[in-house]
Design a protein around this motif. Structure first.
Motif, PDB file in Angstrom:
ATOM      1  N   ILE A  34     -81.859  -3.710  40.997  1.00  0.00           N
ATOM      2  CA  ILE A  34     -82.399  -4.454  42.132  1.00  0.00           C
ATOM      3  C   ILE A  34     -82.110  -5.946  42.023  1.00  0.00           C
ATOM      4  O   ILE A  34     -81.844  -6.622  43.026  1.00  0.00           O
ATOM      5  CB  ILE A  34     -83.909  -4.157  42.320  1.00  0.00           C
ATOM      6  N   ALA A  35     -82.125  -6.446  40.779  1.00  0.00           N
ATOM      7  CA  ALA A  35     -81.865  -7.883  40.587  1.00  0.00           C
ATOM      8  C   ALA A  35     -80.464  -8.243  41.034  1.00  0.00           C
ATOM      9  O   ALA A  35     -80.243  -9.275  41.692  1.00  0.00           O
ATOM     10  CB  ALA A  35     -82.038  -8.251  39.119  1.00  0.00           C
ATOM     11  N   VAL A  36     -79.503  -7.413  40.689  1.00  0.00           N
ATOM     12  CA  VAL A  36     -78.111  -7.703  41.051  1.00  0.00           C
ATOM     13  C   VAL A  36     -77.930  -7.593  42.562  1.00  0.00           C
ATOM     14  O   VAL A  36     -77.193  -8.377  43.171  1.00  0.00           O
ATOM     15  CB  VAL A  36     -77.142  -6.750  40.320  1.00  0.00           C
ATOM     16  N   MET A  37     -78.633  -6.653  43.178  1.00  0.00           N
ATOM     17  CA  MET A  37     -78.532  -6.515  44.644  1.00  0.00           C
ATOM     18  C   MET A  37     -79.114  -7.753  45.326  1.00  0.00           C
ATOM     19  O   MET A  37     -78.550  -8.257  46.310  1.00  0.00           O
ATOM     20  CB  MET A  37     -79.288  -5.277  45.116  1.00  0.00           C
ATOM     21  N   VAL A  38     -80.246  -8.256  44.799  1.00  0.00           N
ATOM     22  CA  VAL A  38     -80.840  -9.471  45.361  1.00  0.00           C
ATOM     23  C   VAL A  38     -79.875 -10.643  45.193  1.00  0.00           C
ATOM     24  O   VAL A  38     -79.626 -11.411  46.122  1.00  0.00           O
ATOM     25  CB  VAL A  38     -82.197  -9.799  44.682  1.00  0.00           C
ATOM     26  N   MET A  39     -79.309 -10.749  43.984  1.00  0.00           N
ATOM     27  CA  MET A  39     -78.325 -11.807  43.692  1.00  0.00           C
ATOM     28  C   MET A  39     -77.176 -11.749  44.690  1.00  0.00           C
ATOM     29  O   MET A  39     -76.783 -12.742  45.286  1.00  0.00           O
ATOM     30  CB  MET A  39     -77.788 -11.526  42.281  1.00  0.00           C
ATOM     31  N   ASN A  40     -76.627 -10.546  44.880  1.00  0.00           N
ATOM     32  CA  ASN A  40     -75.476 -10.368  45.754  1.00  0.00           C
ATOM     33  C   ASN A  40     -75.825 -10.695  47.196  1.00  0.00           C
ATOM     34  O   ASN A  40     -75.046 -11.337  47.911  1.00  0.00           O
ATOM     35  CB  ASN A  40     -74.955  -8.925  45.624  1.00  0.00           C
ATOM     36  N   SER A  41     -77.024 -10.282  47.632  1.00  0.00           N
ATOM     37  CA  SER A  41     -77.453 -10.561  49.012  1.00  0.00           C
ATOM     38  C   SER A  41     -77.609 -12.065  49.235  1.00  0.00           C
ATOM     39  O   SER A  41     -77.185 -12.593  50.260  1.00  0.00           O
ATOM     40  CB  SER A  41     -78.797  -9.901  49.311  1.00  0.00           C
ATOM     41  N   ILE A  42     -78.232 -12.746  48.266  1.00  0.00           N
ATOM     42  CA  ILE A  42     -78.433 -14.189  48.399  1.00  0.00           C
ATOM     43  C   ILE A  42     -77.082 -14.897  48.460  1.00  0.00           C
ATOM     44  O   ILE A  42     -76.848 -15.749  49.321  1.00  0.00           O
ATOM     45  CB  ILE A  42     -79.270 -14.747  47.230  1.00  0.00           C
ATOM     46  N   LEU A  43     -76.203 -14.523  47.552  1.00  0.00           N
ATOM     47  CA  LEU A  43     -74.908 -15.208  47.501  1.00  0.00           C
ATOM     48  C   LEU A  43     -74.085 -14.938  48.750  1.00  0.00           C
ATOM     49  O   LEU A  43     -73.455 -15.849  49.294  1.00  0.00           O
ATOM     50  CB  LEU A  43     -74.135 -14.797  46.247  1.00  0.00           C
ATOM     51  N   ASN A 172     -79.263   4.144  45.947  1.00  0.00           N
ATOM     52  CA  ASN A 172     -78.926   3.377  47.155  1.00  0.00           C
ATOM     53  C   ASN A 172     -80.092   2.538  47.651  1.00  0.00           C
ATOM     54  O   ASN A 172     -79.899   1.618  48.452  1.00  0.00           O
ATOM     55  CB  ASN A 172     -78.484   4.324  48.283  1.00  0.00           C
ATOM     56  N   THR A 173     -81.306   2.877  47.196  1.00  0.00           N
ATOM     57  CA  THR A 173     -82.493   2.190  47.711  1.00  0.00           C
ATOM     58  C   THR A 173     -82.579   0.712  47.313  1.00  0.00           C
ATOM     59  O   THR A 173     -82.987  -0.102  48.145  1.00  0.00           O
ATOM     60  CB  THR A 173     -83.767   2.939  47.274  1.00  0.00           C
ATOM     61  N   PRO A 174     -82.210   0.317  46.067  1.00  0.00           N
ATOM     62  CA  PRO A 174     -82.302  -1.121  45.736  1.00  0.00           C
ATOM     63  C   PRO A 174     -81.521  -2.009  46.688  1.00  0.00           C
ATOM     64  O   PRO A 174     -81.968  -3.108  47.017  1.00  0.00           O
ATOM     65  CB  PRO A 174     -81.710  -1.206  44.324  1.00  0.00           C
ATOM     66  N   GLY A 175     -80.346  -1.547  47.125  1.00  0.00           N
ATOM     67  CA  GLY A 175     -79.526  -2.349  48.034  1.00  0.00           C
ATOM     68  C   GLY A 175     -80.271  -2.629  49.332  1.00  0.00           C
ATOM     69  O   GLY A 175     -80.283  -3.757  49.829  1.00  0.00           O
ATOM     70  N   MET A 176     -80.917  -1.587  49.884  1.00  0.00           N
ATOM     71  CA  MET A 176     -81.652  -1.757  51.150  1.00  0.00           C
ATOM     72  C   MET A 176     -82.825  -2.689  50.938  1.00  0.00           C
ATOM     73  O   MET A 176     -83.075  -3.596  51.737  1.00  0.00           O
ATOM     74  CB  MET A 176     -82.193  -0.402  51.619  1.00  0.00           C
ATOM     75  N   SER A 180     -83.307  -6.464  52.674  1.00  0.00           N
ATOM     76  CA  SER A 180     -84.452  -6.791  53.533  1.00  0.00           C
ATOM     77  C   SER A 180     -85.249  -7.954  52.947  1.00  0.00           C
ATOM     78  O   SER A 180     -85.652  -8.869  53.670  1.00  0.00           O
ATOM     79  CB  SER A 180     -85.371  -5.578  53.680  1.00  0.00           C
ATOM     80  N   PHE A 181     -85.462  -7.905  51.632  1.00  0.00           N
ATOM     81  CA  PHE A 181     -86.219  -8.968  50.974  1.00  0.00           C
ATOM     82  C   PHE A 181     -85.554 -10.325  51.196  1.00  0.00           C
ATOM     83  O   PHE A 181     -86.184 -11.294  51.618  1.00  0.00           O
ATOM     84  CB  PHE A 181     -86.316  -8.657  49.477  1.00  0.00           C
ATOM     85  N   VAL A 182     -84.259 -10.392  50.925  1.00  0.00           N
ATOM     86  CA  VAL A 182     -83.539 -11.659  51.068  1.00  0.00           C
ATOM     87  C   VAL A 182     -83.518 -12.099  52.527  1.00  0.00           C
ATOM     88  O   VAL A 182     -83.716 -13.272  52.848  1.00  0.00           O
ATOM     89  CB  VAL A 182     -82.106 -11.520  50.518  1.00  0.00           C
TER      90      VAL A 182
ATOM     91  N   ILE B 122     -87.318   2.604  54.253  1.00  0.00           N
ATOM     92  CA  ILE B 122     -87.714   3.662  53.327  1.00  0.00           C
ATOM     93  C   ILE B 122     -87.511   5.044  53.943  1.00  0.00           C
ATOM     94  O   ILE B 122     -87.451   6.053  53.217  1.00  0.00           O
ATOM     95  CB  ILE B 122     -89.178   3.440  52.856  1.00  0.00           C
ATOM     96  N   THR B 123     -87.384   5.104  55.280  1.00  0.00           N
ATOM     97  CA  THR B 123     -87.164   6.406  55.917  1.00  0.00           C
ATOM     98  C   THR B 123     -85.893   7.064  55.388  1.00  0.00           C
ATOM     99  O   THR B 123     -85.774   8.284  55.389  1.00  0.00           O
ATOM    100  CB  THR B 123     -87.051   6.281  57.450  1.00  0.00           C
ATOM    101  N   LEU B 124     -84.949   6.224  54.921  1.00  0.00           N
ATOM    102  CA  LEU B 124     -83.701   6.773  54.402  1.00  0.00           C
ATOM    103  C   LEU B 124     -83.908   7.532  53.102  1.00  0.00           C
ATOM    104  O   LEU B 124     -83.083   8.338  52.718  1.00  0.00           O
ATOM    105  CB  LEU B 124     -82.694   5.643  54.173  1.00  0.00           C
ATOM    106  N   ALA B 125     -84.997   7.220  52.403  1.00  0.00           N
ATOM    107  CA  ALA B 125     -85.176   7.777  51.060  1.00  0.00           C
ATOM    108  C   ALA B 125     -86.324   8.775  50.974  1.00  0.00           C
ATOM    109  O   ALA B 125     -86.676   9.203  49.885  1.00  0.00           O
ATOM    110  CB  ALA B 125     -85.423   6.633  50.070  1.00  0.00           C
ATOM    111  N   LEU B 126     -86.891   9.144  52.129  1.00  0.00           N
ATOM    112  CA  LEU B 126     -88.110   9.959  52.080  1.00  0.00           C
ATOM    113  C   LEU B 126     -87.879  11.457  52.102  1.00  0.00           C
ATOM    114  O   LEU B 126     -88.829  12.232  51.967  1.00  0.00           O
ATOM    115  CB  LEU B 126     -89.024   9.567  53.261  1.00  0.00           C
ATOM    116  N   ARG B 127     -86.646  11.897  52.279  1.00  0.00           N
ATOM    117  CA  ARG B 127     -86.417  13.345  52.385  1.00  0.00           C
ATOM    118  C   ARG B 127     -86.866  14.101  51.132  1.00  0.00           C
ATOM    119  O   ARG B 127     -87.630  15.063  51.246  1.00  0.00           O
ATOM    120  CB  ARG B 127     -84.948  13.641  52.695  1.00  0.00           C
ATOM    121  N   PRO B 128     -86.455  13.684  49.914  1.00  0.00           N
ATOM    122  CA  PRO B 128     -86.869  14.487  48.736  1.00  0.00           C
ATOM    123  C   PRO B 128     -88.386  14.575  48.567  1.00  0.00           C
ATOM    124  O   PRO B 128     -88.904  15.690  48.409  1.00  0.00           O
ATOM    125  CB  PRO B 128     -86.190  13.767  47.568  1.00  0.00           C
TER     126      PRO B 128
END
Lengths: 467, 157
Positions: A34-43, A172-176, A180-182, B122-128
């Motif tokens: 998640i940290a790297v995804m945040v870093m990448n989004s910010i940059l 895939n969830t950390p990227g999303m 959103s956070f950034v 989060i809807t993308l990850a709720l199936r399991p």
């Protein structure tokens, strides 16, 4: 590396189980990246803003530096990406082949992150060299090292297709979450706080680096490679030129790559210009809400629209869904252009545009799968790895091209960077250019993509005696 | 040569393919309508016509597969009902954020927008998790049906 540093048990994975556990999923595949995804989004969203508005490098070498260095750095990035792929493939260690590179990239990424922001000023040439070196070190070395290894962690964690699917969803969830956070926290709270004060941007970068290092180490220690080369099977080695010849024989493959070139260029221009559009055209500088709303209304339908995607694809097929999607996105972009300075009109247009992007967003992997099947059908060979590399190269290069175009435009059309005391008004030409990059180019690109999709092969229909 | 196309739900690919392979069919292709589609369209072929009795055995296997599919359909409905609620909650949070912005509550606006986006994402990850909950709530026994399928396949023709 076989008998080297990583042979020590201190580096062993803390996920010893033969199957993927919940702890491994949460710590190794969610919290770690998640940290790297945040870093990448910010940059990706704010580094260019830091260069133009805080460091004010738009005038260096008559504007040529800020236009040219992104594309040069991205070309180097592509070369190192290909090289890194070969290096990871050939790595043999007690810790696996991908995990060691997660460990090596960790200190490199956090140091380069700070170097990206702690830029010396006062001498244009020194500033330019520092920026180029730090940018290349981060993207072409550290981040490439990390992302090449990270991409392999899920396929190497397990052979079980059900486990792999579940792990893929978690991974895939950390990227999303990071995006959103950034996209919300940064424009609403952090950027108004940082303003154009360089010291505050550096402080935020240092804080992010301090938080990121232990999280990347979490990813190293709480993942495990269970798939070995013998499990994966050995592929027949085909030369790159032979693979390219096989791929270009397939119409589906060529159409898909053309689609990717256009859509990535549009998305990268959109990404490069969003901050400037929201701050100089749509709202006021760092008002704390325009950009957040622009992002939210553009992103939310894309995510909940997932539920529409499957029934649409089943009823209409991939090709027709894409075509209709592009028509809808074109209408959304046209609505935005009716009054690009009105927040309600633009938000409505963004919403419609986003709905139209649903098929393209959620069908890309299956379109790639179909293209790869078509390559095998026409040439008799599988070129999965090669096609994946081409796809990544396209994404990387188009990012550089988009930044090049955007920065060239603003540096030559009279962009005026803000200061701590004065927020200027950008001239009409600059505003029109920004509007074109963020919205106008979509009005050209989406119809073009609709034409390109006409050349996709229609979906295969079941045989007459089939269910 | 005979060809058969079957829509296989995510998670049932190995059961379905093993069943048809045991009946003498070979997989020649798999494709999905979209990346997130729960169905994979699998095409099977067999070189020679089905022997006597094989068609009846296939029909019995397909009946068990249909029962499993019915359970999956009910679980899918359970998942969809809940994921739509989560998505709507996200949309409501985003809508409320406009109200907070109008009232000048910028921090609340930020948090509301963030929550809304989080719920939408989060809807993308709720199936399991929702699928597991659905299976528990419906109290169905899919392994028993899979054993029944195995027993049919192991019968001699």
């Amino acid at each position: 590396m076989k008998n080297g540093l990583l042979s020590s048990k201190i580096f062993d994975s803390r996920a010893p189980a033969e199957k993927v556990t919940r702890r491994e999923k949460i710590l190794g595949h969610f919290m770690g990246p998640i940290a790297v995804m945040v870093m990448n989004s910010i940059l990706s969203s704010y580094l260019n803003v830091y260069y133009t508005d805080v460091l004010k490098i738009g005038g260096i070498w008559g504007g040529m530096f800020i236009s040219a260095f992104p594309i040069v750095a991205k070309v180097l990035d592509v070369l190192t990406f290909v090289f890194m792929g070969m290096v990871v493939d050939r790595t043999k260690s007690r810790q696996g082949k991908a995990r060691p590179w997660i460990l090596f990239s960790a200190p490199l990424m956090v140091v380069c992150l700070v170097l990206l922001f702690a830029v010396p000023t006062g001498n244009d040439n020194l500033t330019a060299i520092w920026i180029f070196v730090s940018y290349t070190l981060f993207y072409a070395v550290a981040f490439t090292m990390y992302s090449t290894a990270h991409t392999l962690l899920v396929p190497l964690a397990t052979n079980d297709p059900v486990e792999r699917q579940q792990l893929s969803t978690v991974a895939n969830t950390p990227g999303m979450a990071a995006g959103s956070f950034v996209a919300i926290i940064f424009p609403c709270l952090l950027v108004p706080f940082m303003g154009v004060v360089g010291g505050r941007w550096i402080a935020v970068a240092v804080a992010l680096a301090i938080v990121s290092l232990p999280l990347i180490l979490l990813e190293f220690f709480f993942t495990r490679e269970r798939v070995t080369q013998s499990d994966a099977g050995s592929d027949e080695k085909v030369s790159l030129s032979a693979q390219l010849r096989c791929c270009v024989k397939s119409r589906s493959w060529v159409v898909l790559m053309l689609y990717l070139v256009v859509i990535n260029l549009v998305n990268s221009l959109f990404s490069a210009g969003t901050f400037y559009y929201c701050n100089w055209v749509l709202g006021s500088y760092n008002d704390g809400y325009t950009q957040a709303l622009f992002y939210a209304l553009g992103q939310a339908p894309l995510e909940i629209g997932l539920l529409l995607c499957n029934p649409l694809a089943r009823k209409l097929g991939k090709r027709n869904s894409m075509l209709l999607g592009m028509i809808l996105s074109t209408l959304g972009a046209a609505l935005c252009l009716l009054n690009p300075r009105s927040l309600p009109v633009v938000l409505a247009g963004q919403f419609i545009r986003s709905l139209g992007l649903i098929p393209g967003t959620y069908m890309i992997s299956s379109m790639l799968g179909d293209a790869l099947d078509d390559v095998e059908r026409v040439s008799g060979k599988r070129c999965d790895g090669f096609s994946s590399s081409v796809l990544n190269c396209i994404v990387t290069i188009m990012g550089g091209v988009a930044l090049c175009i955007f920065n060239f435009g603003i540096s030559h059309l009279g962009y005026r960077a803000p200061t701590a005391d004065v927020i200027p008004v950008q001239n009409g030409t600059i505003q029109t250019f920004i509007i074109f990059c963020v919205i106008g180019v979509q009005l050209v690109a989406y119809p073009l993509i609709a034409v390109i999709t006409r050349f996709m092969r229609p979906d295969r229909r079941p045989a007459e005696n089939g269910k | 040569m005979e060809e058969l196309t079957v829509s296989v739900r995510q998670g049932r690919e190995s059961v379905t393919e093993n069943c048809y392979k045991a009946l003498g069919w070979q997989v020649i292709s798999r494709s999905k309508e979209s990346d997130t589609s729960p169905f994979t369209r699998t095409v099977f072929i067999r070189e020679e016509p089905e022997p006597d009795g094989a068609a009846e055995k296939r029909a019995r296997c397909e009946a068990v597969l249909a029962e499993i599919e019915e359970i999956d359909r009910r679980v899918e409905r359970y998942y969809l009902e809940r994921v739509v609620l989560v998505g709507l909650a996200g949309a409501v949070c985003i809508g409320l954020s406009f109200l907070f912005l109008h009232l000048g509550w910028h921090v609340v606006f930020t948090l509301s927008l963030l929550l809304g986006l989080f719920l939408c994402s989060i809807t993308l990850a709720l199936r399991p998790p929702f699928t597991r909950m659905g299976l528990r709530k419906l109290g169905v026994d899919v392994p028993a049906l899979e054993s029944k399928l195995t027993a049919i396949l192991e019968e001699e023709n």
